[in-house]
Design an enzyme around this catalytic site. Structure first.
Site, PDB file in Angstrom:
ATOM      1  N   CYS A  47      35.081  31.201  50.948  1.00  0.00           N
ATOM      2  CA  CYS A  47      35.631  30.730  49.672  1.00  0.00           C
ATOM      3  C   CYS A  47      34.521  30.112  48.822  1.00  0.00           C
ATOM      4  O   CYS A  47      33.978  29.070  49.185  1.00  0.00           O
ATOM      5  CB  CYS A  47      36.713  29.698  49.972  1.00  0.00           C
ATOM      6  SG  CYS A  47      37.180  28.654  48.601  1.00  0.00           S
ATOM      7  N   CYS A  50      34.960  26.443  47.960  1.00  0.00           N
ATOM      8  CA  CYS A  50      34.676  25.540  49.084  1.00  0.00           C
ATOM      9  C   CYS A  50      33.176  25.304  49.207  1.00  0.00           C
ATOM     10  O   CYS A  50      32.727  24.173  49.417  1.00  0.00           O
ATOM     11  CB  CYS A  50      35.224  26.102  50.392  1.00  0.00           C
ATOM     12  SG  CYS A  50      37.026  26.221  50.449  1.00  0.00           S
TER      13      CYS A  50
END
Length: 132
Positions: A47, A50
């Site tokens: 991600c 993230c």
């Protein structure tokens, strides 16, 4: 020891969460960071949000003089997370819609949250930790 880290996956979360909750009164702030798993090939999260947010969050929490507890809760790989029936998507306590999500846990409930699009903003992280 200002920052206490706990790591959990979907399968280990309940036990880790129980320990986290039992120690919550000892901390100035109790936070849960829902993250995407790391890709074994790259050691980076799958991600991009993230990857962007994690270092900023850790920097802010580690700089705090207060005792802070943080659960890093890993949601799984991309197909696991994309499932609309993912346990943390349907959990009435968390109602996750994206990762990363940083939650302030207080008095056994969600007191504040930063969603994926804002979890990397230093001023928002500071405000969440300070409960402002």
């Amino acid at each position: 020891m200002p920052l206490k880290l706990f790591d959990a996956t979907v399968s280990t979360f309940d036990g880790v969460f129980d320990k986290f909750r039992s120690e919550a009164s000892q901390n100035k702030a109790n936070l849960i960071l829902f993250l995407a798993d790391k890709d074994p090939a790259t050691s980076l999260s799958w991600c991009p949000d993230c990857v962007r947010a994690e270092p900023v969050i850790y920097k802010k929490l580690e700089a705090s003089p207060d005792d802070i507890a943080l659960i890093r809760a890993y949601v799984g790989d991309r197909p696991t997370w994309r499932n609309p029936h993912h346990p943390w998507r349907v959990d009435p306590k968390f109602k996750l819609t994206g990762v990363p999500t940083l939650i302030r846990w207080e008095n056994d409930e969600v007191k504040g949250r930063l969603e994926d699009y804002e979890a990397h903003l230093e001023n928002k992280i500071e405000a969440l930790v300070a409960d402002k």
